[in-house]
Design a protein around this motif. Sequence first.
Motif, PDB file in Angstrom:
ATOM      1  N   LYS A  93       0.841  -1.208   0.000  1.00 57.66           N
ATOM      2  CA  LYS A  93       0.000   0.000   0.000  1.00 57.66           C
ATOM      3  C   LYS A  93       0.880   1.264   0.000  1.00 57.66           C
ATOM      4  O   LYS A  93       0.596   2.222  -0.707  1.00 57.66           O
ATOM      5  CB  LYS A  93      -0.931  -0.004   1.223  1.00 57.66           C
ATOM      6  CG  LYS A  93      -1.976  -1.102   1.245  1.00 57.66           C
ATOM      7  CD  LYS A  93      -2.960  -1.047   0.095  1.00 57.66           C
ATOM      8  CE  LYS A  93      -3.940   0.083   0.180  1.00 57.66           C
ATOM      9  NZ  LYS A  93      -5.039  -0.072  -0.823  1.00 57.66           N
ATOM     10  N   LYS A 152       1.013   4.228  -2.853  1.00 55.30           N
ATOM     11  CA  LYS A 152       0.790   5.635  -2.509  1.00 55.30           C
ATOM     12  C   LYS A 152       1.952   6.480  -3.025  1.00 55.30           C
ATOM     13  O   LYS A 152       1.753   7.489  -3.701  1.00 55.30           O
ATOM     14  CB  LYS A 152       0.677   5.745  -0.988  1.00 55.30           C
ATOM     15  CG  LYS A 152       0.179   7.089  -0.504  1.00 55.30           C
ATOM     16  CD  LYS A 152       0.381   7.161   0.982  1.00 55.30           C
ATOM     17  CE  LYS A 152      -0.779   7.586   1.792  1.00 55.30           C
ATOM     18  NZ  LYS A 152      -0.577   7.428   3.221  1.00 55.30           N
ATOM     19  N   THR A 163      -5.220   2.614  -6.170  1.00 51.40           N
ATOM     20  CA  THR A 163      -5.657   1.572  -5.233  1.00 51.40           C
ATOM     21  C   THR A 163      -6.614   2.210  -4.237  1.00 51.40           C
ATOM     22  O   THR A 163      -6.806   3.424  -4.245  1.00 51.40           O
ATOM     23  CB  THR A 163      -4.442   0.933  -4.517  1.00 51.40           C
ATOM     24  OG1 THR A 163      -4.882  -0.196  -3.762  1.00 51.40           O
ATOM     25  CG2 THR A 163      -3.743   1.914  -3.586  1.00 51.40           C
ATOM     26  N   ALA A 164      -7.224   1.391  -3.379  1.00 53.24           N
ATOM     27  CA  ALA A 164      -8.154   1.924  -2.385  1.00 53.24           C
ATOM     28  C   ALA A 164      -7.408   2.779  -1.356  1.00 53.24           C
ATOM     29  O   ALA A 164      -6.288   2.452  -0.972  1.00 53.24           O
ATOM     30  CB  ALA A 164      -8.861   0.770  -1.676  1.00 53.24           C
ATOM     31  N   LYS A 165      -8.044   3.865  -0.904  1.00 50.91           N
ATOM     32  CA  LYS A 165      -7.465   4.683   0.185  1.00 50.91           C
ATOM     33  C   LYS A 165      -7.393   3.830   1.446  1.00 50.91           C
ATOM     34  O   LYS A 165      -8.246   2.980   1.671  1.00 50.91           O
ATOM     35  CB  LYS A 165      -8.355   5.890   0.449  1.00 50.91           C
ATOM     36  CG  LYS A 165      -8.292   6.925  -0.634  1.00 50.91           C
ATOM     37  CD  LYS A 165      -8.935   8.218  -0.107  1.00 50.91           C
ATOM     38  CE  LYS A 165      -9.456   9.066  -1.237  1.00 50.91           C
ATOM     39  NZ  LYS A 165     -10.417   8.375  -2.115  1.00 50.91           N
ATOM     40  N   TYR A 166      -6.391   4.118   2.293  1.00 44.79           N
ATOM     41  CA  TYR A 166      -6.189   3.207   3.427  1.00 44.79           C
ATOM     42  C   TYR A 166      -5.424   3.885   4.544  1.00 44.79           C
ATOM     43  O   TYR A 166      -4.858   4.969   4.363  1.00 44.79           O
ATOM     44  CB  TYR A 166      -5.357   2.007   2.952  1.00 44.79           C
ATOM     45  CG  TYR A 166      -3.902   2.364   2.798  1.00 44.79           C
ATOM     46  CD1 TYR A 166      -3.471   3.143   1.729  1.00 44.79           C
ATOM     47  CD2 TYR A 166      -2.963   1.989   3.775  1.00 44.79           C
ATOM     48  CE1 TYR A 166      -2.152   3.525   1.606  1.00 44.79           C
ATOM     49  CE2 TYR A 166      -1.634   2.367   3.656  1.00 44.79           C
ATOM     50  CZ  TYR A 166      -1.235   3.132   2.573  1.00 44.79           C
ATOM     51  OH  TYR A 166       0.068   3.522   2.462  1.00 44.79           O
ATOM     52  N   GLN A 167      -5.385   3.213   5.686  1.00 47.65           N
ATOM     53  CA  GLN A 167      -4.422   3.539   6.740  1.00 47.65           C
ATOM     54  C   GLN A 167      -3.947   2.263   7.395  1.00 47.65           C
ATOM     55  O   GLN A 167      -4.685   1.288   7.464  1.00 47.65           O
ATOM     56  CB  GLN A 167      -5.037   4.476   7.769  1.00 47.65           C
ATOM     57  CG  GLN A 167      -4.659   5.919   7.439  1.00 47.65           C
ATOM     58  CD  GLN A 167      -5.065   6.906   8.505  1.00 47.65           C
ATOM     59  OE1 GLN A 167      -4.905   6.670   9.690  1.00 47.65           O
ATOM     60  NE2 GLN A 167      -5.603   8.015   8.069  1.00 47.65           N
ATOM     61  N   THR A 168      -2.706   2.305   7.889  1.00 45.59           N
ATOM     62  CA  THR A 168      -2.098   1.142   8.539  1.00 45.59           C
ATOM     63  C   THR A 168      -2.081   1.378  10.046  1.00 45.59           C
ATOM     64  O   THR A 168      -1.807   2.500  10.491  1.00 45.59           O
ATOM     65  CB  THR A 168      -0.649   0.972   8.025  1.00 45.59           C
ATOM     66  OG1 THR A 168      -0.706   0.812   6.613  1.00 45.59           O
ATOM     67  CG2 THR A 168       0.022  -0.239   8.633  1.00 45.59           C
ATOM     68  N   VAL A 213      -4.251  -3.311   7.931  1.00 49.61           N
ATOM     69  CA  VAL A 213      -4.511  -2.256   6.960  1.00 49.61           C
ATOM     70  C   VAL A 213      -6.029  -2.125   6.885  1.00 49.61           C
ATOM     71  O   VAL A 213      -6.732  -3.123   6.721  1.00 49.61           O
ATOM     72  CB  VAL A 213      -3.921  -2.629   5.583  1.00 49.61           C
ATOM     73  CG1 VAL A 213      -4.397  -1.665   4.508  1.00 49.61           C
ATOM     74  CG2 VAL A 213      -2.389  -2.639   5.635  1.00 49.61           C
ATOM     75  N   GLU A 216      -9.030  -0.284   4.782  1.00 48.83           N
ATOM     76  CA  GLU A 216      -9.147   0.481   3.542  1.00 48.83           C
ATOM     77  C   GLU A 216     -10.576   0.649   3.045  1.00 48.83           C
ATOM     78  O   GLU A 216     -11.492  -0.085   3.435  1.00 48.83           O
ATOM     79  CB  GLU A 216      -8.231  -0.083   2.456  1.00 48.83           C
ATOM     80  CG  GLU A 216      -8.552  -1.485   2.019  1.00 48.83           C
ATOM     81  CD  GLU A 216      -7.612  -1.964   0.916  1.00 48.83           C
ATOM     82  OE1 GLU A 216      -6.397  -1.695   0.975  1.00 48.83           O
ATOM     83  OE2 GLU A 216      -8.100  -2.619  -0.016  1.00 48.83           O
ATOM     84  N   GLU A 217     -10.698   1.610   2.186  1.00 48.49           N
ATOM     85  CA  GLU A 217     -11.952   1.952   1.522  1.00 48.49           C
ATOM     86  C   GLU A 217     -12.473   0.729   0.771  1.00 48.49           C
ATOM     87  O   GLU A 217     -11.698  -0.014   0.180  1.00 48.49           O
ATOM     88  CB  GLU A 217     -11.615   3.095   0.556  1.00 48.49           C
ATOM     89  CG  GLU A 217     -12.563   3.376  -0.543  1.00 48.49           C
ATOM     90  CD  GLU A 217     -11.848   4.081  -1.721  1.00 48.49           C
ATOM     91  OE1 GLU A 217     -12.565   4.494  -2.635  1.00 48.49           O
ATOM     92  OE2 GLU A 217     -10.608   4.202  -1.722  1.00 48.49           O
TER      93      GLU A 217
END
Length: 419
Positions: free
Chosen positions: A107, A111, A117-122, A183, A185-186
Motif C-alpha cells: 500500500k 501511494k 488503489t483503495a485509500k487506506y491507513q495502517t 490495513v 481500507e476503503e
Amino acid sequence: MKVLVVGGGGREHAICWKLAQSPKVTELYCAPGNAGIAQVAACVPVSATDVEGMVRWVKENAMDFVMVAPDDPLALGMVDAMEQAGIPAFGPRKNAAVIEASKAFSKELMKKYHIPTAKYQTFTELEPALAYIEAQGAPIVVKADGLALGKGVVVAQTVDEARQAVREMMEDHKFGDSGSTVVIEECMTGPEVTVLAFADGKTVVPMLSSQDHKRAYDGNQGPNTGGMGAICPTPQYTPELARRCMEEIFRPTIAAMQAEGRPFQGVIYFGLMLTPDGPKVVEYNARFGDPETQVILSMLDTDLMDIMQACVDGTLDQLDIRWKSGAACVVVLASGGYPLSYQKGYPISGLDRAGEKAVVFHAGTKLDDQGRYLTNGGRVLGVTATADSLDAAIDAAYAAAKEISFTDMHYRTDVGRAF
Ligand code: AMP
Ligand code: GLY
C-alpha cells in the motif's frame, strides 16, 4: 536441463505439465509434488518451506534451474538462497516478494508512486484502528498485514463487523503475527479481474487476463477459498483496459520496485478491481495464482522454460510470447466442507474418463498401496479444458468434471458464469 519446481498443488502440476513439454527440460523434479505431479516429474520429499534442505538437495543433485512457485518459500528468501549457491532461480528475491508478504509495504508503494488503489491507513495499535473505523463508517475492508493464506481479509458491511475483525486480528491473534499490523481500507466496487505478468526486473509482459471464483458456493456465496475455478481470458478485460492498466499500473509497479532497489523478477499477480473511477489494485501477489495458472498455462504457446530463463537473464524484452486463441476454464473439485473442516483419504474414480475430455491437474491427491488415487487436501483436482470459445471451454470442463466422483465431492456449477 535439470529443473526443479518447488511446491505441490494444482498450480505446480500445471507448471510441471507445461515444462515437461519443453525440449530444453531433460529431467524434471518437483518438491514435494503430489500424486498427479508424479505423472510428469519425479517428486522429491523436501518440504517447500525448507530453504536449507532445498538448497542442499539442489546442489547434491546438480540442478541447472529452480522455479519457486508458492508464496511462503519466496517470502523466506529461497530464491536468494539459491542464487547464493550459484543456482539460477525463477521468482522474486525476499526483498521483492514483500510486495505480497506485506500489505502495509504494497500500500505504501502504491501511494508513493501514484498507482491507483483503495485509500487506506495502517495500524499497529487497537484503539486508533477502532476509532478510524468509527470515523469512516461501513462498508470498510480490514486486512491482516502478512500472509494469511488469503483468509486475512474481511469486507465488513457494518461498523460492528469491522470492529470485530480488527479485534480478532490484533487482540486474539487469529492470524498469528500477520495480524499485529492491520490495513484498513476503503471498500471498492466493480468486477474483479486478474492479470499475471512475467517480469525480469525492468520489463513487464502481461499474460492473458483471468478471473477466479474465491467463494465456496454458487452465486458467490459462502466462505472465501483459495479459488474454486477460473477462466482465461476474461471478456471484461478489453484491449482499452489492457492499455490503461499497462500505463497506470503494470509498468509503474515494476519501475517503482526497481527504483526502490527491489527489482522484481518472476511472476507478478495483479488483482484488479474495475471501479467506476477506473482500474485499481486490490492486491499484488509475487507468484503464479492457483487455479489461474491452470487456465493460463493451458493457453500459453511459447516454451515456459524460455520465458523463465529470459526473466532470470534480464532479456524478456527480446522474447515474443505467444498465446493460443480461444479460451480455457478450470473447475476445482473440492472435499466437502472445504475451506473449513473436511475428510481426506477417499478413493477417486473416473480420472481416466475425465482425462480423455480435459486435462486434470491434481491439487491434493495421493496414491494408496494399490496404486489408487485418494483425496488428500481441500482442493483435490482442477479439471481444465480449452476450446474455441469461452462457452465451449466451460461446457467441456464440466463434461469432464462429471466423470469424476469421490465421497462428499463439491464443486461450483457456475464457474465462468457468476461474476
Ligand atoms: P485480497 O486477499 O487482498 O485479494 O482480498 C480478498 C478479496 O477481498 C478480494 O478478492 C476482494 O474481493 C475483496 N477485497 C479486498 N480489498 C477490497 C477493497 N478495498 N474493496 C472491496 N473488496 C475488497
Ligand atoms: N487464486 C488466488 C491466488 O492464488 O491467490
